[in-house]
Design a protein around this motif. Structure first.
Motif, PDB file in Angstrom:
ATOM      1  N   ARG A 134      -2.680   5.130 -10.147  1.00 29.88           N
ATOM      2  CA  ARG A 134      -3.516   5.985  -9.641  1.00 29.88           C
ATOM      3  C   ARG A 134      -3.685   7.381 -10.313  1.00 29.88           C
ATOM      4  O   ARG A 134      -4.818   8.141 -10.597  1.00 29.88           O
ATOM      5  CB  ARG A 134      -3.238   6.158  -7.974  1.00 29.88           C
ATOM      6  N   THR A 141      -8.114   3.336  -5.811  1.00 34.07           N
ATOM      7  CA  THR A 141      -6.994   2.537  -4.820  1.00 34.07           C
ATOM      8  C   THR A 141      -7.604   0.941  -4.742  1.00 34.07           C
ATOM      9  O   THR A 141      -6.593   0.102  -4.688  1.00 34.07           O
ATOM     10  CB  THR A 141      -6.947   3.050  -3.432  1.00 34.07           C
ATOM     11  N   GLU A 142      -8.725   0.765  -4.770  1.00 34.76           N
ATOM     12  CA  GLU A 142      -9.475  -0.493  -4.629  1.00 34.76           C
ATOM     13  C   GLU A 142      -8.866  -1.260  -5.845  1.00 34.76           C
ATOM     14  O   GLU A 142      -8.729  -2.700  -5.705  1.00 34.76           O
ATOM     15  CB  GLU A 142     -10.791  -0.503  -4.257  1.00 34.76           C
ATOM     16  N   ALA A 145      -5.364  -2.144  -5.699  1.00 35.78           N
ATOM     17  CA  ALA A 145      -5.154  -3.273  -4.697  1.00 35.78           C
ATOM     18  C   ALA A 145      -5.442  -4.660  -5.351  1.00 35.78           C
ATOM     19  O   ALA A 145      -4.774  -5.655  -4.942  1.00 35.78           O
ATOM     20  CB  ALA A 145      -5.866  -2.920  -3.370  1.00 35.78           C
ATOM     21  N   THR A 150      -3.410  -6.934  -2.970  1.00 39.02           N
ATOM     22  CA  THR A 150      -3.207  -6.537  -1.436  1.00 39.02           C
ATOM     23  C   THR A 150      -4.175  -5.683  -0.868  1.00 39.02           C
ATOM     24  O   THR A 150      -5.094  -5.449  -1.331  1.00 39.02           O
ATOM     25  CB  THR A 150      -1.582  -5.745  -1.606  1.00 39.02           C
ATOM     26  N   GLN A 151      -4.067  -5.035   0.238  1.00 38.14           N
ATOM     27  CA  GLN A 151      -4.904  -4.146   0.883  1.00 38.14           C
ATOM     28  C   GLN A 151      -5.025  -2.664   0.474  1.00 38.14           C
ATOM     29  O   GLN A 151      -3.870  -2.172   0.313  1.00 38.14           O
ATOM     30  CB  GLN A 151      -4.780  -4.179   2.386  1.00 38.14           C
ATOM     31  N   PRO A 152      -6.135  -2.193   0.311  1.00 35.23           N
ATOM     32  CA  PRO A 152      -6.287  -0.781  -0.202  1.00 35.23           C
ATOM     33  C   PRO A 152      -5.350  -0.055   0.562  1.00 35.23           C
ATOM     34  O   PRO A 152      -5.044   1.110   0.196  1.00 35.23           O
ATOM     35  CB  PRO A 152      -7.766  -0.497  -0.452  1.00 35.23           C
ATOM     36  N   ALA A 153      -5.776   0.004   2.000  1.00 37.58           N
ATOM     37  CA  ALA A 153      -5.123   1.085   2.971  1.00 37.58           C
ATOM     38  C   ALA A 153      -3.500   0.831   2.765  1.00 37.58           C
ATOM     39  O   ALA A 153      -2.962   2.150   2.797  1.00 37.58           O
ATOM     40  CB  ALA A 153      -5.291   0.586   4.467  1.00 37.58           C
ATOM     41  N   THR A 154      -2.707  -0.158   2.409  1.00 38.81           N
ATOM     42  CA  THR A 154      -1.337  -0.200   2.337  1.00 38.81           C
ATOM     43  C   THR A 154      -1.141   0.343   1.154  1.00 38.81           C
ATOM     44  O   THR A 154      -0.058   1.228   0.991  1.00 38.81           O
ATOM     45  CB  THR A 154      -0.947  -1.718   2.093  1.00 38.81           C
ATOM     46  N   ALA A 156      -2.685   2.857  -0.521  1.00 42.74           N
ATOM     47  CA  ALA A 156      -3.075   4.382  -0.328  1.00 42.74           C
ATOM     48  C   ALA A 156      -1.831   4.977   0.489  1.00 42.74           C
ATOM     49  O   ALA A 156      -1.405   6.148  -0.082  1.00 42.74           O
ATOM     50  CB  ALA A 156      -4.467   4.533   0.389  1.00 42.74           C
ATOM     51  N   GLN A 157      -1.448   4.402   1.323  1.00 43.47           N
ATOM     52  CA  GLN A 157      -0.037   5.167   2.017  1.00 43.47           C
ATOM     53  C   GLN A 157       1.167   5.159   0.968  1.00 43.47           C
ATOM     54  O   GLN A 157       1.886   6.100   1.018  1.00 43.47           O
ATOM     55  CB  GLN A 157       0.241   4.197   3.286  1.00 43.47           C
ATOM     56  N   ARG A 158       1.552   4.140   0.063  1.00 44.27           N
ATOM     57  CA  ARG A 158       2.531   4.173  -0.726  1.00 44.27           C
ATOM     58  C   ARG A 158       2.387   5.272  -1.681  1.00 44.27           C
ATOM     59  O   ARG A 158       3.303   6.120  -1.976  1.00 44.27           O
ATOM     60  CB  ARG A 158       2.566   2.787  -1.426  1.00 44.27           C
TER      61      ARG A 158
END
Length: 414
Positions: A134, A141-142, A145, A150-154, A156-158
């Motif tokens: 990133r 992020t997409e 992912a 895996t999921q973009p939201a997961t 993004a948090q990492r």
């Protein structure tokens, strides 16, 4: 240079080199968000000033300098209104004293420095690679992912956690000492490999190939090999060179994908192939090789075949079986299934792919359904092939891949 040409130059620099400027600003400013904001302000300033004043002698150094002073101005504004934290106060003093002129090569190497920072052992291993993709490469992020299934939201948090760790632990922005390099090597090579993969086959967008990313990955690997002549660094460089040697044959004049078996092998870059094969031999000779060297060996077998019919599929299946022992990955298993189909017939490959698709890891992976569709087509099952290709099309995001799948569906309809 006229105004429109100047604007075009700024836009081109942004597309190619904005992450280089960002990497330098991160080191100077020590803060990801501040560096991101300063980088964008520097390019905005270039759009305003360069058409009037002309191109600077060293555009990247100009952008770094402009970004640094934009950040300094922002810090001083906060200082004026009593909003300055102690860390920003110290940074303002350092920047005020530090009139820095960055040479082109120094800016080039900042990205490697930032990669090592993001791969510091203090950062969670699950965070290191997505954080680097990133921040160093500017992938969305997409896109990341998609590479990690895996999921973009997961993710993004990492990434947010990783940036906070660098800030709070005051991790230095530098290439580590020689004794510290091996501890970070696996993560660094993983990052570079994913950069190359995104360049070699973009996860989304209008182009199948992003040459800027694949070229950058090769350049970074050469730098790492100079720092540490490790067999797996040799293997990764070999793998990328052998893949990149096929670039001219991988798309047609319309930008559409050409499968490996249909490529004009006469336009493969023989110089890259020879360098890649030499590196494979050097890495194998150490008997300390692993994931990247084995993949490079598979690519070398393809490169040795003058035609698709002459490909040694027995050797490729054997290498994939060995690779699975090193890295138990569903994508490697999928690639092995395709090789088994080429060796033993489509039915044998289909049996393996159907087993793999029962696991959730490949449930959203379009290439698994595309491979299944191709083997069903070859085995004379057009209706099932059409279903598999339609599923692949619903998941594919890259325009050339979507056109390829649509063409296969049209052939089956006909």
């Amino acid at each position: 240079m006229d105004k429109s040409a100047c604007i075009a130059k700024v836009e081109d620099l942004y597309q190619r080199d904005s992450r280089k400027v960002f990497a330098t600003l991160v080191r100077l400013l020590g803060d990801f968000e501040l560096a991101e904001e300063a980088m964008h302000e520097a390019f905005a300033a270039a759009l305003q000033q360069w058409p009037e004043q002309g191109l600077p002698h060293n555009p990247l150094a100009w952008l770094v300098s402009a970004g640094k002073f934009k950040a300094l101005d922002g810090i001083r504004r906060k200082q004026k209104f009593g909003q300055l934290q102690p860390d920003l106060q110290r940074l303002a003093e350092e920047l005020g004293e530090h009139q820095e002129y960055m040479a082109e090569q120094e800016i080039e190497d900042e990205r490697l420095r930032l990669i090592f920072t993001c791969c510091h052992p203090a950062i969670d291993a699950r965070i290191q690679v997505p954080l680097t993709l990133r921040e160093v490469c500017g992938l969305t992020t997409e896109e990341i992912a998609s590479a990690f299934l895996t999921q973009p939201a997961t993710l993004a948090q990492r990434i947010v956690r990783g940036k906070a760790k660098i800030r709070d632990a005051r991790i230095p922005f530098k290439i580590p000492e020689l004794a510290e390099l091996p501890a970070r090597l696996d993560a660094v090579l993983s990052v570079i490999y994913l950069i190359f993969n995104e360049g070699y086959s973009a996860s989304a967008g209008d182009a199948a190939i992003r040459r800027d990313l694949s070229d950058e990955a090769i350049r970074l690997t050469r730098l790492v090999l100079e720092l540490l002549p490790d067999p797996e660094v040799m293997g990764l460089l070999a793998l990328m060179l052998l893949h990149e040697s096929r670039r001219a044959a991988r798309t047609d004049e319309n930008g559409d994908l050409v499968l490996l078996e249909d490529q004009d092998r006469s336009v493969w870059d023989r110089q890259m192939i020879e360098e890649g094969k030499q590196l494979v031999r050097r890495a194998l000779a150490t008997r300390r090789f692993g994931f990247y060297t084995l993949q490079a060996a598979i690519s070398a077998v393809h490169a040795d075949a003058a035609s698709p019919q002459e490909t040694d599929w027995h050797q490729i299946v054997a290498l994939y079986s060995l690779l699975l022992q090193v890295e138990d990955s569903p994508i490697i298993a999928l690639n092995r299934a395709v090789a088994v189909a080429m060796r033993d017939g489509p039915g044998a490959g289909l049996e393996i792919i159907d087993q793999l698709l029962r696991h959730k890891e490949l449930a959203q992976y379009h290439l698994a359904y595309s491979a299944r569709g191709e083997l069903l087509r070859r085995s004379g099952q057009p209706q099932l092939a059409r279903q598999a290709y339609a599923q692949a099309l619903s998941l594919a995001k890259q325009a050339p891949e979507r056109r390829f799948l649509q063409a296969r569906l049209a052939e089956l309809d006909a």
